[in-house]
Design an enzyme around this catalytic site. Structure first.
Site, mmCIF file in Angstrom:
data_model
loop_
_atom_site.group_PDB
_atom_site.id
_atom_site.type_symbol
_atom_site.label_atom_id
_atom_site.label_comp_id
_atom_site.label_asym_id
_atom_site.label_seq_id
_atom_site.Cartn_x
_atom_site.Cartn_y
_atom_site.Cartn_z
ATOM 1 N N VAL A 67 0.842 -1.187 0.000
ATOM 2 C CA VAL A 67 0.000 0.000 0.000
ATOM 3 C C VAL A 67 0.883 1.243 0.000
ATOM 4 C CG1 VAL A 67 -2.019 1.076 1.059
ATOM 5 C CG2 VAL A 67 -1.547 -1.327 1.519
ATOM 6 N N CYS A 68 0.551 2.166 -0.895
ATOM 7 C CA CYS A 68 1.187 3.481 -0.905
ATOM 8 C C CYS A 68 0.077 4.494 -1.163
ATOM 9 C CB CYS A 68 2.312 3.556 -1.944
ATOM 10 S SG CYS A 68 1.831 3.314 -3.664
ATOM 11 N N GLY A 69 0.402 5.686 -1.571
ATOM 12 C CA GLY A 69 -0.640 6.688 -1.795
ATOM 13 C C GLY A 69 -1.632 6.285 -2.873
#
Length: 152
Positions: A67-69
């Site tokens: 998960v990232c932005g």
């Protein structure tokens, strides 16, 4: 059958979502290895994506959640590891097809794109299905063959 073991990782943009997803996944009875990050302090995501992808390649874990932005950068980085297929998924149908049709070992999501409740549903769907081969196996083999050609 052994208990499913997955890796999870995030950058600082998704630290909170990753922490909540880790707890949720463990509540499903799945063993989770946390690859970081471990605080909301700024961090570059590629190293974490590479660590999760390499752990899959080395058979230390079966699947990964990154998960990232946006989920885009994590997918791009994880897909650089030969033999690993990462798919960005923000809905349950994509998560199901990532595994059933594409045998994706990793899914990626964006904490600035979807909320935690949707992310939990996406993860649950992804973990509930297993690649069955069929016509899709032929297509995955073509991808892997091309990847091997480029690696020479």
């Amino acid at each position: 059958m052994d208990r499913l073991k997955i890796g999870i990782g995030s950058d600082h943009n998704a630290f909170e979502m990753k922490s909540q997803l880790k707890d949720y996944i463990e509540s499903l009875g799945v063993e989770v290895i946390d690859f970081g990050c471990f605080s909301p302090e700024e961090i570059d995501y590629p190293t974490i994506a590479f660590d999760v992808a390499n752990s899959i390649k080395e058979s230390k874990i079966e699947r990964g959640i990154l998960v990232c932005g946006t989920g885009i950068g994590m997918a791009m980085a994880a897909n650089k590891v030969p033999g690993v297929r990462a798919a960005q998924c923000h809905d349950t149908y994509s998560a199901e097809r990532a595994q059933l049709s594409n045998n994706a070992q990793i899914i990626t999501m964006g904490s600035k794109v979807i909320g935690i409740e949707t992310a939990k549903k996406v993860v649950a769907e992804y973990l509930s299905v297993t690649f069955e081969g069929g016509n899709s196996a032929r297509k995955i083999e073509q991808i892997m063959q091309k990847e091997a050609e480029f690696s020479k």
